[in-house]
Structure formats: structure tokens, C-alpha cells
Scaffold this active site. Structure first.
Site, PDB file in Angstrom:
ATOM      1  N   ILE A   1       0.823  -1.231   0.000  1.00 29.50           N
ATOM      2  CA  ILE A   1       0.000   0.000   0.000  1.00 29.50           C
ATOM      3  C   ILE A   1       0.851   1.273   0.000  1.00 29.50           C
TER       4      ILE A   1
ATOM      5  N   GLY B   1       3.437   1.927  -1.795  1.00 27.93           N
ATOM      6  CA  GLY B   1       4.045   2.204  -3.097  1.00 27.93           C
ATOM      7  C   GLY B   1       3.172   3.109  -3.960  1.00 27.93           C
TER       8      GLY B   1
ATOM      9  N   ASP C   1       1.362   2.458  -6.737  1.00 25.41           N
ATOM     10  CA  ASP C   1       0.044   1.906  -7.071  1.00 25.41           C
ATOM     11  C   ASP C   1      -0.813   1.727  -5.829  1.00 25.41           C
TER      12      ASP C   1
ATOM     13  N   LEU D   1       0.294  -6.127  -4.373  1.00 18.93           N
ATOM     14  CA  LEU D   1       1.168  -5.199  -5.098  1.00 18.93           C
ATOM     15  C   LEU D   1       2.575  -5.211  -4.502  1.00 18.93           C
TER      16      LEU D   1
ATOM     17  N   TYR E   1      16.586 -12.342  -2.811  1.00 22.79           N
ATOM     18  CA  TYR E   1      15.593 -11.575  -2.057  1.00 22.79           C
ATOM     19  C   TYR E   1      14.400 -11.221  -2.956  1.00 22.79           C
TER      20      TYR E   1
ATOM     21  N   THR F   1       3.384  -8.153 -14.720  1.00 20.77           N
ATOM     22  CA  THR F   1       4.089  -7.084 -15.420  1.00 20.77           C
ATOM     23  C   THR F   1       4.454  -7.435 -16.859  1.00 20.77           C
TER      24      THR F   1
ATOM     25  N   GLU G   1       7.191  -6.828 -18.065  1.00 18.43           N
ATOM     26  CA  GLU G   1       8.573  -7.330 -18.044  1.00 18.43           C
ATOM     27  C   GLU G   1       8.618  -8.830 -18.296  1.00 18.43           C
TER      28      GLU G   1
ATOM     29  N   TYR H   1      13.856 -10.212 -11.545  1.00 17.69           N
ATOM     30  CA  TYR H   1      12.535  -9.634 -11.257  1.00 17.69           C
ATOM     31  C   TYR H   1      11.471 -10.275 -12.142  1.00 17.69           C
TER      32      TYR H   1
ATOM     33  N   LYS I   1       8.264 -12.799 -11.280  1.00 21.56           N
ATOM     34  CA  LYS I   1       6.885 -12.429 -11.618  1.00 21.56           C
ATOM     35  C   LYS I   1       6.231 -13.499 -12.503  1.00 21.56           C
TER      36      LYS I   1
ATOM     37  N   ARG J   1       5.525   8.309  -8.594  1.00 23.13           N
ATOM     38  CA  ARG J   1       6.452   7.267  -9.037  1.00 23.13           C
ATOM     39  C   ARG J   1       7.746   7.307  -8.214  1.00 23.13           C
TER      40      ARG J   1
HETATM   41  P1  NAP Z   1       6.553   0.367  -5.703  1.00 24.32           P
HETATM   42  O1  NAP Z   1       6.232   1.822  -5.721  1.00 24.32           O
HETATM   43  O2  NAP Z   1       7.966  -0.078  -5.709  1.00 24.32           O
HETATM   44  O3  NAP Z   1       5.810  -0.273  -4.439  1.00 24.32           O
HETATM   45  C1  NAP Z   1       6.087  -1.560  -3.985  1.00 24.32           C
HETATM   46  C2  NAP Z   1       5.356  -1.801  -2.688  1.00 24.32           C
HETATM   47  O4  NAP Z   1       5.678  -3.125  -2.208  1.00 24.32           O
HETATM   48  C3  NAP Z   1       5.754  -0.831  -1.561  1.00 24.32           C
HETATM   49  O5  NAP Z   1       4.628  -0.555  -0.779  1.00 24.32           O
HETATM   50  C4  NAP Z   1       6.749  -1.657  -0.747  1.00 24.32           C
HETATM   51  O6  NAP Z   1       6.860  -1.261   0.592  1.00 24.32           O
HETATM   52  C5  NAP Z   1       6.059  -3.022  -0.836  1.00 24.32           C
HETATM   53  N1  NAP Z   1       6.942  -4.128  -0.468  1.00 24.32           N
HETATM   54  C6  NAP Z   1       8.194  -4.386  -0.901  1.00 24.32           C
HETATM   55  N2  NAP Z   1       8.653  -5.497  -0.330  1.00 24.32           N
HETATM   56  C7  NAP Z   1       7.691  -5.959   0.498  1.00 24.32           C
HETATM   57  C8  NAP Z   1       7.583  -7.044   1.387  1.00 24.32           C
HETATM   58  N3  NAP Z   1       8.583  -7.917   1.548  1.00 24.32           N
HETATM   59  N4  NAP Z   1       6.421  -7.227   2.080  1.00 24.32           N
HETATM   60  C9  NAP Z   1       5.409  -6.340   1.957  1.00 24.32           C
HETATM   61  N5  NAP Z   1       5.457  -5.268   1.139  1.00 24.32           N
HETATM   62  C10 NAP Z   1       6.584  -5.079   0.417  1.00 24.32           C
HETATM   63  O7  NAP Z   1       5.839  -0.368  -6.937  1.00 24.32           O
HETATM   64  P2  NAP Z   1       4.591   0.122  -7.814  1.00 24.32           P
HETATM   65  O8  NAP Z   1       5.115   0.856  -9.005  1.00 24.32           O
HETATM   66  O9  NAP Z   1       3.569   0.717  -6.950  1.00 24.32           O
HETATM   67  O10 NAP Z   1       4.074  -1.287  -8.380  1.00 24.32           O
HETATM   68  C11 NAP Z   1       3.125  -2.059  -7.641  1.00 24.32           C
HETATM   69  C12 NAP Z   1       3.213  -3.515  -8.083  1.00 24.32           C
HETATM   70  O11 NAP Z   1       2.934  -3.599  -9.474  1.00 24.32           O
HETATM   71  C13 NAP Z   1       4.562  -4.168  -7.903  1.00 24.32           C
HETATM   72  O12 NAP Z   1       4.346  -5.518  -7.595  1.00 24.32           O
HETATM   73  C14 NAP Z   1       5.229  -4.040  -9.258  1.00 24.32           C
HETATM   74  O13 NAP Z   1       6.182  -5.070  -9.441  1.00 24.32           O
HETATM   75  C15 NAP Z   1       4.021  -4.207 -10.170  1.00 24.32           C
HETATM   76  N6  NAP Z   1       4.088  -3.530 -11.465  1.00 24.32           N
HETATM   77  C16 NAP Z   1       4.387  -2.202 -11.535  1.00 24.32           C
HETATM   78  C17 NAP Z   1       4.384  -1.565 -12.768  1.00 24.32           C
HETATM   79  C18 NAP Z   1       4.693  -0.093 -12.903  1.00 24.32           C
HETATM   80  O14 NAP Z   1       4.971   0.338 -14.025  1.00 24.32           O
HETATM   81  N7  NAP Z   1       4.597   0.688 -11.855  1.00 24.32           N
HETATM   82  C19 NAP Z   1       4.075  -2.301 -13.937  1.00 24.32           C
HETATM   83  C20 NAP Z   1       3.753  -3.645 -13.811  1.00 24.32           C
HETATM   84  C21 NAP Z   1       3.745  -4.256 -12.567  1.00 24.32           C
HETATM   85  P3  NAP Z   1       7.952  -0.133   1.069  1.00 24.32           P
HETATM   86  O15 NAP Z   1       7.321   1.188   0.758  1.00 24.32           O
HETATM   87  O16 NAP Z   1       8.097  -0.426   2.508  1.00 24.32           O
HETATM   88  O17 NAP Z   1       9.204  -0.384   0.273  1.00 24.32           O
HETATM   89  N1  GDD Z   2      15.722   3.211 -13.856  1.00 26.17           N
HETATM   90  C1  GDD Z   2      16.478   3.686 -14.864  1.00 26.17           C
HETATM   91  N2  GDD Z   2      17.423   4.620 -14.594  1.00 26.17           N
HETATM   92  N3  GDD Z   2      16.266   3.233 -16.117  1.00 26.17           N
HETATM   93  C2  GDD Z   2      17.010   3.743 -17.117  1.00 26.17           C
HETATM   94  C3  GDD Z   2      17.990   4.709 -16.897  1.00 26.17           C
HETATM   95  C4  GDD Z   2      18.228   5.166 -15.571  1.00 26.17           C
HETATM   96  O1  GDD Z   2      19.083   6.000 -15.301  1.00 26.17           O
HETATM   97  N4  GDD Z   2      18.539   5.028 -18.104  1.00 26.17           N
HETATM   98  C5  GDD Z   2      17.921   4.297 -19.021  1.00 26.17           C
HETATM   99  N5  GDD Z   2      17.000   3.501 -18.437  1.00 26.17           N
HETATM  100  C6  GDD Z   2      16.143   2.516 -19.132  1.00 26.17           C
HETATM  101  C7  GDD Z   2      16.218   1.112 -18.524  1.00 26.17           C
HETATM  102  O2  GDD Z   2      17.399   0.430 -18.961  1.00 26.17           O
HETATM  103  C8  GDD Z   2      14.929   0.508 -19.093  1.00 26.17           C
HETATM  104  O3  GDD Z   2      15.176   0.017 -20.394  1.00 26.17           O
HETATM  105  C9  GDD Z   2      13.974   1.712 -19.173  1.00 26.17           C
HETATM  106  O4  GDD Z   2      14.795   2.890 -19.014  1.00 26.17           O
HETATM  107  C10 GDD Z   2      12.871   1.739 -18.129  1.00 26.17           C
HETATM  108  O5  GDD Z   2      13.452   1.569 -16.859  1.00 26.17           O
HETATM  109  P1  GDD Z   2      12.595   1.760 -15.507  1.00 26.17           P
HETATM  110  O6  GDD Z   2      11.958   3.087 -15.482  1.00 26.17           O
HETATM  111  O7  GDD Z   2      13.502   1.391 -14.366  1.00 26.17           O
HETATM  112  O8  GDD Z   2      11.396   0.729 -15.668  1.00 26.17           O
HETATM  113  P2  GDD Z   2      11.360  -0.802 -16.117  1.00 26.17           P
HETATM  114  O9  GDD Z   2      10.644  -0.823 -17.427  1.00 26.17           O
HETATM  115  O10 GDD Z   2      12.670  -1.453 -16.012  1.00 26.17           O
HETATM  116  O11 GDD Z   2      10.440  -1.443 -14.974  1.00 26.17           O
HETATM  117  C11 GDD Z   2       9.235  -0.799 -14.554  1.00 26.17           C
HETATM  118  O12 GDD Z   2       8.172  -1.211 -15.360  1.00 26.17           O
HETATM  119  C12 GDD Z   2       7.857  -2.613 -15.274  1.00 26.17           C
HETATM  120  C13 GDD Z   2       6.700  -2.885 -16.253  1.00 26.17           C
HETATM  121  O13 GDD Z   2       7.189  -3.082 -17.534  1.00 26.17           O
HETATM  122  C14 GDD Z   2       9.017  -1.149 -13.085  1.00 26.17           C
HETATM  123  O14 GDD Z   2       7.952  -0.398 -12.582  1.00 26.17           O
HETATM  124  C15 GDD Z   2       8.679  -2.614 -12.912  1.00 26.17           C
HETATM  125  O15 GDD Z   2       8.304  -2.867 -11.561  1.00 26.17           O
HETATM  126  C16 GDD Z   2       7.495  -2.942 -13.845  1.00 26.17           C
HETATM  127  O16 GDD Z   2       7.162  -4.304 -13.732  1.00 26.17           O
END
Ligand code: NAP
Ligand code: GDD
Length: 342
Positions: free
Chosen positions: A9, A11, A13, A85, A100, A132, A134, A155, A159, A190
């Protein structure tokens, strides 16, 4: 009143989903982790004091790597819906802490499903798994629910396990367990180390003269970016569907990191030019100041270069579609940073 339990909660989302469900008259229970500094800032506007009666938001300590806490929370709350989430959600970090990451993102899901299964006779708790794009990893075509997974990081592999075990528990035990396969979604909330937030924050500071240079990695990967507030609505719709199923949630549009940078610069009225190739590529202003450089530090051992979804199934069955364009998303993120840099 319906009760929802959100793991993750605190994070991005989790915060949007909690607000969305409270508006829908749910009582929302959220799991937070003990931290040496406050980690609930994204929930500040809906936070309620623990001693208040009839709260809409109730927070509990717990962790998905601690089976007993997962069991005790679900037993005590008996929610109607669980949204999982919780994740170590940073792809690059998953290469540094793969074991981890697998424990939290993979086995964490199994721990929750096992508890739901053990209470099946008492209550049919619905389950949402945060899957995801990913998981598609190396796929070069447009991706939908029938596309084969090809994970490219610890990761993504974790998933894929979580996705599969969710489906297995649905088919084997009749649990209403559904997978969202969400493409990247962003917002002002974010996390700061994801590329969109990092770019918006740094370019805003550069524009205001508060930062000199932004260091990035791969500028040529492409992502399908939506707004988190639209995507949490899809999560809820997935759990209201007639039958548990798996859904791709996306915008169907794709942009490179470099295109994203150029759009942010345009929004900030920052004139940006590019020169050089590979590690020597630079972004500079019309006054000749170098404001973007490439650093090896931000490249991953493997990267996912092509993500683009097709949300037709969600549109047809859930009547869901994205409401926010990339330009609107960038405007909102930029305005948030400008406000916080007053
Ligand atoms: P986020 O901001 O990184 O939030 C992750 C949440 O998980 C935080 O509340 C974190 O708590 C909690 N968490 C981490 N480890 C935990 C543990 N061991 N036990 C309980 N809670 C734990 O991620 P988000 O962007 O909101 O994404 C939410 C979910 O959707 C994730 O599962 C992510 O992989 C998935 N997802 C995200 C995206 C995207 O683009 N955002 C896309 C596809 C899927 P803390 O605050 O304490 O660290
Ligand atoms: N983080 C980051 N930082 N990414 C970078 C950077 C940098 O300085 N420079 C380039 N990138 C590129 C990464 O290599 C990747 O190809 C792209 O930007 C997106 O990176 P992120 O924003 O870290 O997101 P992600 O696509 O790897 O993962 C996010 O989206 C997934 C869904 O497709 C996360 O939210 C995952 O939790 C989620 O599942």
C-alpha cells in the site's frame, strides 16, 4: 461495506488504489513494513489516526516474506478482496539482490494464495496479482495475453512464477485469482529511481538552475507508458469480472526513453540538442551546456528493449481503456516537480 487488503500500500500503485477503493466505499486495510524513517508519505492525504473510530484506512505491520504475518492478517481481517502489489519492483536492483527479489515477488505471492486456500470454506476471498509486461522480456512483437513469456531479469522471472502460481491456484482450487499484466505506469508518485521520474525531476531542476547534469543508461529501449490512476481502476475491474482471468493493461503506444526526454524538455520549454553515439552521446542546451550524459552504471546486464501492449481483451470484457495520454501524464509530472521546487 466491502473490505480490501492491499499488500504494497505504501508504493505508487498502493496509494492510488487505496484512494480509488475508499471512493468506492471500501474499508481499506494496508500492510506496511517497519522502517527507520516514515514510509507512508504517499498516503498522507488519506491517513487517519489509529484511535479514530470507523476508519476507512487501517494500516497493519506485516511482510510477504513472513508467512505468519500474512496468515494472521488475513485471518483477522477476512477481506473480500486482496490486492498483492508488494514487490521489490526495480528491475536493475533485482540483478543485485536476485534471491531476495524472488522471495518477495515470487514466493510472497504463493504465501498469500496458501492462506486464501486454507480459508476457502470460510470465505471466498478474491485475489489480484500485480503482474508485469517485463515478463514478455525479449519478445519483439506487440504483446497480449497469448504472447509467450521470455523474462530477462530475476525480477521478471519471479513475476512469471507469481503469474503461474496464481493461475494454478485458480484452476486447481477454484480460487478467484486473477493476473493483471500491466505495462509501465507512472505518476507524480512514481519512485525516484525509475526512469520517468528521474528524468522529470532532473530536467525540472536543470531548467531552474538547481542541477547541472543528468546521468542515464540505455536511451533506446521503448516502453508503453500509462498513468497509474487509470491502471488501478483496471485492477479493481479485474476483480469485479464474472470470472477470474488474466488481462493485459496498456496504452498500445510506444516511445523510447530519448523520445520521453524530448517531450519533457518540450513541456519545460528547455531547448535540447543531441550529439555523439553510445556511451559518448550527450544532450546539450542552446547555450551549449551539457545537461545529459551517459553512464555505464545505469546499464543492466540484460535489458528489455521493446514493450508495447494490446489491451483489446480488457476493453472488450472489462470495458476498460486508458484515459490519460503521455503528454497529459508528462504535464502532470512536470507541474508536480515545479510546485515542489518553488
Ligand atoms: P513500488 O512503488 O515499488 O511499491 C512496492 C510496494 O511493495 C511498496 O509498498 C513496498 O513497501 C512493498 N513491499 C516491498 N517489499 C515488500 C515485502 N517484503 N512485504 C510487503 N510489502 C513489500 O511499486 P509500484 O510501481 O507501486 O508497483 C506495484 C506492483 O505492481 C509491484 O508488484 C510491481 O512489481 C508491479 N508492477 C508495476 C508496474 C509499474 O509500471 N509501476 C508495472 C507492472 C507491474 P515499502 O514502501 O516499505 O518499500
Ligand atoms: N531506472 C532507470 N534509470 N532506467 C534507465 C535509466 C536510468 O538512469 N537510463 C535508461 N533507463 C532505461 C532502462 O534500462 C529501461 O530500459 C527503461 O529505461 C525503463 O526503466 P525503468 O523506469 O527502471 O522501468 P522498467 O521498465 O525497467 O520497470 C518498470 O516497469 C515494469 C513494467 O514493464 C518497473 O515499474 C517494474 O516494476 C514494472 O514491472
Amino acid at each position: 461495506m466491502k473490505k480490501a487488503l492491499i499488500f504494497g500500500i505504501t508504493g505508487q500503485d498502493g496509494a492510488y488504489l487505496a484512494k480509488y477503493l475508499i471512493k468506492k466505499k471500501y474499508v481499506v486495510h494496508g500492510v506496511i513494513r517497519r522502517s527507520s524513517s516514515f514510509n507512508t508519505s504517499r498516503l498522507d492525504d488519506i491517513y487517519e489516526e489509529p484511535f479514530k473510530k470507523n476508519k476507512k484506512l487501517i494500516l497493519h505491520y506485516g511482510d510477504v516474506i513472513d508467512s505468519s504475518s500474512v496468515f494472521k492478517l488475513i485471518e483477522a481481517i477476512m477481506p473480500d478482496e486482496i490486492y498483492n502489489l508488494a514487490a521489490q519492483s526495480h528491475v536493475a536492483v533485482s540483478f543485485e539482490i536476485p534471491e531476495y527479489t524472488s522471495n518477495v515477488d515470487g514466493i510472497g505471492t504463493l504465501r498469500i494464495l496458501e492462506v486464501i486456500k486454507s480459508f476457502l470454506k470460510r470465505k471466498k476471498i478474491k485475489f489480484y496479482q500485480a503482474g508485469t509486461s517485463e515478463m514478455f522480456g525479449g519478445v519483439q512483437n506487440i504483446q497480449d495475453e497469448n504472447t509467450k513469456f521470455d523474462p530477462k531479469s530475476p525480477y521478471a522471472a519471479s513475476k512469471v512464477f507469481a503469474h503461474s502460481i496464481t493461475k494454478i491456484y485458480r484452476d486447481a482450487y477454484g480460487i478467484f485469482a486473477a493476473n493483471g499484466i500491466l505495462f509501465n505506469h507512472e505518476s507524480p508518485l512514481r519512485g525516484e529511481t525509475f526512469v520517468t521520474k528521474k528524468i522529470v525531476k532532473a530536467l525540472t531542476k536543470i531548467k531552474l538552475g538547481k542541477q547541472k547534469c543528468l546521468y542515464l543508461g540505455n536511451l533506446y529501449s521503448k516502453r508503453d507508458w500509462g498513468h497509474a490512476k487509470d491502471y488501478v481502476a483496471a485492477m479493481w475491474k479485474i476483480l469485479q469480472a464474472k470470472k477470474a482471468d488474466d488481462f493485459v493493461i496498456a496504452t498500445n503506444r510506444q516511445f523510447s526513453i530519448k523520445q520521453f526526454i524530448n517531450l519533457v524538455a518540450k513541456e519545460l520549454k528547455l531547448k535540447l540538442n543531441w550529439r555523439g553515439k553510445g556511451i559518448n552521446e550527450i544532450g546539450f542546451t542552446s547555450e551549449g551546456k551539457v545537461v545529459i550524459k551517459i553512464s555505464k552504471k545505469y546499464f543492466r546486464p540484460l535489458d528489455v528493449n521493446n514493450l508495447q501492449g494490446n489491451y483489446s481483451k480488457a476493453k472488450k470484457i472489462l470495458k476498460w481503456k486508458p484515459e490519460t495520454s503521455l503528454a497529459q501524464l508528462i504535464k502532470e509530472m512536470v507541474n508536480f516537480e515545479l510546485k515542489n521546487n518553488d
